[in-house]
Design a protein around this motif. Structure first.
Motif, mmCIF file in Angstrom:
data_model
loop_
_atom_site.group_PDB
_atom_site.id
_atom_site.type_symbol
_atom_site.label_atom_id
_atom_site.label_comp_id
_atom_site.label_asym_id
_atom_site.label_seq_id
_atom_site.Cartn_x
_atom_site.Cartn_y
_atom_site.Cartn_z
ATOM 1 N N ASP A 280 0.917 -1.111 0.029
ATOM 2 C CA ASP A 280 0.086 0.112 0.069
ATOM 3 C C ASP A 280 0.897 1.267 0.004
ATOM 4 N N LEU A 281 0.624 2.124 -0.951
ATOM 5 C CA LEU A 281 1.428 3.474 -1.127
ATOM 6 C C LEU A 281 0.495 4.531 -1.110
ATOM 7 N N PRO A 282 0.591 5.552 -0.585
ATOM 8 C CA PRO A 282 -0.154 6.975 -0.594
ATOM 9 C C PRO A 282 -0.239 7.294 -2.031
ATOM 10 N N ALA A 283 -1.536 7.654 -2.234
ATOM 11 C CA ALA A 283 -2.061 7.943 -3.669
ATOM 12 C C ALA A 283 -1.373 9.311 -4.025
ATOM 13 N N GLU A 284 -1.414 9.654 -4.974
ATOM 14 C CA GLU A 284 -0.905 11.056 -5.758
ATOM 15 C C GLU A 284 0.388 11.610 -5.355
ATOM 16 N N GLN A 285 1.306 10.449 -5.373
ATOM 17 C CA GLN A 285 2.770 10.598 -5.146
ATOM 18 C C GLN A 285 3.621 9.707 -5.970
ATOM 19 N N GLU A 286 4.992 9.897 -5.970
ATOM 20 C CA GLU A 286 5.902 9.155 -6.890
ATOM 21 C C GLU A 286 6.961 8.607 -6.036
ATOM 22 N N PHE A 287 7.319 7.655 -6.294
ATOM 23 C CA PHE A 287 8.301 6.738 -5.583
ATOM 24 C C PHE A 287 9.609 6.206 -6.497
ATOM 25 N N GLN A 288 10.541 6.410 -6.231
ATOM 26 C CA GLN A 288 11.619 5.594 -6.901
ATOM 27 C C GLN A 288 11.805 4.435 -6.186
ATOM 28 N N PHE A 289 12.133 3.436 -7.042
ATOM 29 C CA PHE A 289 12.350 1.850 -6.501
ATOM 30 C C PHE A 289 13.439 1.281 -7.458
ATOM 31 N N LYS A 290 13.741 0.029 -6.891
ATOM 32 C CA LYS A 290 14.607 -0.936 -7.578
ATOM 33 C C LYS A 290 14.513 -2.176 -6.792
ATOM 34 N N TYR A 291 14.796 -3.270 -7.856
ATOM 35 C CA TYR A 291 14.967 -4.774 -7.151
ATOM 36 C C TYR A 291 16.289 -5.040 -6.909
ATOM 37 N N LEU A 292 16.375 -5.523 -5.748
ATOM 38 C CA LEU A 292 17.777 -6.166 -5.377
ATOM 39 C C LEU A 292 17.811 -7.777 -5.606
ATOM 40 N N LEU A 293 18.589 -8.377 -6.381
ATOM 41 C CA LEU A 293 18.436 -9.924 -6.637
ATOM 42 C C LEU A 293 19.628 -10.302 -5.770
ATOM 43 N N SER B 286 13.723 3.232 -11.147
ATOM 44 C CA SER B 286 12.658 3.057 -11.643
ATOM 45 C C SER B 286 11.615 4.084 -10.915
ATOM 46 N N VAL B 287 10.581 4.562 -11.172
ATOM 47 C CA VAL B 287 9.473 5.379 -10.594
ATOM 48 C C VAL B 287 8.117 4.838 -10.960
ATOM 49 N N VAL B 288 7.306 4.570 -9.699
ATOM 50 C CA VAL B 288 5.875 4.504 -9.719
ATOM 51 C C VAL B 288 5.137 5.555 -9.563
ATOM 52 N N THR B 289 4.339 6.077 -10.376
ATOM 53 C CA THR B 289 3.663 7.482 -10.364
ATOM 54 C C THR B 289 2.097 6.917 -9.870
ATOM 55 N N LEU B 290 1.510 7.559 -8.639
ATOM 56 C CA LEU B 290 0.073 7.265 -8.191
ATOM 57 C C LEU B 290 -0.769 8.376 -8.373
#
Length: 103
Positions: free
Chosen positions: A61-74, A99-103
């Protein structure tokens, strides 16, 4: 890789499904999701569940109307982006992007 977003009507929250395909997991036994939503804390990552088909998945769950940078660590060693991210931005570490997810 894919991102699926489901906005809740009762509160300003979006359930985001992060999915890393088997091929993109590069044979990893463990995949962690790290980003601005957990302060890139490798000591307390969002651990993704390995599916029977070899893909990895987690819903957060992430707050709406925001952007978050992210990455996967293998396997605690190799960082990878999500090819289907909403956009990519410089990480501030040379030529690296996040990567960025925009909500």
């Amino acid at each position: 890789m894919s991102l699926k977003k489901q906005y809740l009507k009762s509160k300003p929250v979006c359930k985001v499904t992060f999915l890393l395909d088997k091929e993109e997991a590069l044979g990893a036994e463990r995949v962690d999701l790290l980003g601005e939503f957990n302060n890139w804390n490798t000591a307390e990552p969002v651990i993704m569940k390995k599916l029977k088909n070899g893909s990895f998945k987690v819903v957060i769950d992430l707050p709406a109307e925001q952007e978050f940078q992210f990455k996967y660590l293998l396997d605690g060693e190799k960082w990878v982006n999500d090819a289907n991210a909403d956009k990519f931005v410089g990480s501030g570490l040379g030529a690296e992007e996040n990567s960025v997810v925009t909500l």
